[in-house]
Design an enzyme around this catalytic site. Sequence first.
Site: not given
Length: 155
Positions: A112, A128
């Site tokens: 991330d 995401d």
Amino acid sequence: MFLYYVLAAVIIGVDQWTKYLTVAHIDLYEVVEVIPGVLSWMYIRNTGAAWSILEGKMWFFYLVTIVVVGVVVVYLQKYGKNSRLLSIALAFILAGSIGNFIDRLRAEYVIDMVRLEFINFPIFNVADMALSIGVVLMILYVFLDEKKQKKNSPG
């Protein structure tokens, strides 16, 4: 249908490319300001889902991803011809699911990097975003389809 699989493949490619660039150019936990006070890039490794829930439960994420991908492909093949919006929503969900699945298979964590500075929000990635966009489009499709069916029903 082919076009929607191409869309999913492009999104997966962008997701994996941004993750590669992050790992290649940013140290773990390093923060790079993009728009001060608004947006930064921060490389983290997430072994769970948003807010690190279910941390380390890889078997759960593998199982859920396989089921989601299977259902999405079936729906895309069966119902995708009826609606462009539905097909795009499913392509985004497919891409997001596969993008993070690749990370989990390769390293048992998800890379991330996108951090919103102005709210307390989990750090996220392109996969995401694709999942979130796909879900919003799916909700929009359901709402519009329901409205259309009410309009066309006798009574």
